[in-house]
Design an enzyme around this catalytic site. Sequence first.
Site, PDB file in Angstrom:
ATOM      1  CB  SER A 179      35.031  22.135 -24.067  1.00 22.30           C
ATOM      2  OG  SER A 179      35.211  21.496 -22.825  1.00 22.30           O
ATOM      3  CG  HIS A 207      34.233  25.160 -27.438  1.00 21.19           C
ATOM      4  ND1 HIS A 207      35.370  24.744 -28.077  1.00 21.19           N
ATOM      5  CD2 HIS A 207      34.497  25.078 -26.110  1.00 21.19           C
ATOM      6  CE1 HIS A 207      36.282  24.411 -27.180  1.00 21.19           C
ATOM      7  NE2 HIS A 207      35.776  24.608 -25.973  1.00 21.19           N
ATOM      8  CE  LYS A 239      38.299  27.398 -26.393  1.00 23.58           C
ATOM      9  NZ  LYS A 239      39.610  26.812 -26.172  1.00 23.58           N
TER      10      LYS A 239
HETATM   11  N1  PMP Z   1      36.233  27.761 -21.561  1.00 26.52           N
HETATM   12  C1  PMP Z   1      36.015  26.690 -22.321  1.00 26.52           C
HETATM   13  C2  PMP Z   1      34.632  26.140 -22.415  1.00 26.52           C
HETATM   14  C3  PMP Z   1      37.097  26.113 -23.017  1.00 26.52           C
HETATM   15  O1  PMP Z   1      36.904  25.021 -23.746  1.00 26.52           O
HETATM   16  C4  PMP Z   1      38.365  26.687 -22.907  1.00 26.52           C
HETATM   17  C5  PMP Z   1      39.562  26.183 -23.684  1.00 26.52           C
HETATM   18  N2  PMP Z   1      39.685  24.861 -23.894  1.00 26.52           N
HETATM   19  C6  PMP Z   1      38.537  27.785 -22.086  1.00 26.52           C
HETATM   20  C7  PMP Z   1      37.451  28.315 -21.437  1.00 26.52           C
HETATM   21  C8  PMP Z   1      39.871  28.397 -21.883  1.00 26.52           C
HETATM   22  O2  PMP Z   1      40.132  29.340 -22.872  1.00 26.52           O
HETATM   23  P1  PMP Z   1      41.642  29.714 -23.182  1.00 26.52           P
HETATM   24  O3  PMP Z   1      42.183  28.604 -24.000  1.00 26.52           O
HETATM   25  O4  PMP Z   1      41.554  31.013 -23.891  1.00 26.52           O
HETATM   26  O5  PMP Z   1      42.327  29.820 -21.853  1.00 26.52           O
END
Ligand code: PMP
Length: 385
Positions: A179, A207, A239
Amino acid sequence: MIDTVKLQQSLEARRARHLYRSRQVLEGPQGPRVVIDGREYLNFCSNDYLGLANHPEVVQAFKRGVDEFGVGSGAAHLVTGHARSHHQLEEELAGFVGRPRALLFSTGYMANLGVASALLGRKDAIFEDRINHASLLDAAQLSGARLQRYRHAGIEHLQQLVENNPSPDKLIATDGVFSMDGDLAPLPALAQVARQHGAWLMVDDAHGLGVIGATGRGSLEQFGLGMAEVPILVGTLGKGFGTFGAFVAGEAALIETLIQEARSYIYTTALPPAVAEATRTSLQLVQRESWRREKLQALIAQFRSGAAQLGLQLGESSTPIQPWIVGDTEQAVQLSEKLKQQGILISAIRPPTVPQGTARLRITFSAAHEAADVDHLLGVIAGVR
Ligand code: PMP
């Protein structure tokens, strides 16, 4: 003893280290341009990679969902919160990723907590890439399993850790696209280690899904992997899909186990059904409008070639997440502020979100950007550097 004076002191200490986080208040929808304090900014820090968060068809579907189901789901899925829209979306997501079943969670954070805590206990082990998303690392803590972190993309290191671990059940968990770095996990090699040692592989493709792979099926598609290699796939909907929520996809026995055991599924209110209805439409757009992924790739290539000419230190990323590694935390914060003065929003990402000494500007692209926006960005970066 906890008291407010102590809290205030620790907040001040955080500020002095340039680690203070603050929020910006948007006065309109998410998009390539956003309005804050009455000023319009070019936005390069959203995860709305395909530009669907404010797409008219998705907005319409959301409104239709509200007309049909109201706003709140009113209960957890296992009580009376599971509406037809949730059910249909689960079937459509399962079809999209080519798996027997999918289960909706309210957020990706909760999906990760749910999987690890439902599948693992104190006697088990979980192996994670050092730079996995915080929710996967927190999931390990909650599960009570022994957490072993391997060096980023360090297959040999992982191999050693797995070989020397006597736990009966082993789970290897990784981001599909990292991320904060934008690079892809070495999934074929991870799958091989998992197979050799009887471990399960879990990929959080928050992502990647919708965004990469020839047809938007994410990092597994990019590597040609399926359920045999990666039995647990997590996707998020806030996303690339532009809405909200998350899902886990896999065999029926996995999904039933999550329904029975995942506390972050059982003990929480279901997503509003209208969100599921909006996501059904965005899933159709993800599949139908491949031009969004093509445009995104063109914008990324344009940025990377311009950045190379400027000599910027970028990460090894072919995805819409393009980190400009600055190193020093204070400098990253100052650059982000200077860009904001010039009308460009890019967040500075600092420790502990990223390792010490690797503070960065996390630049993200969307199919809703235009080539002229990328040119403008490069021009402004050249000026503020
Ligand atoms: N997994 C990854 C790799 C992320 O980047 C994120 C969000 N930044 C999440 C899980 C969490 O997802 P959510 O925003 O739906 O809680």
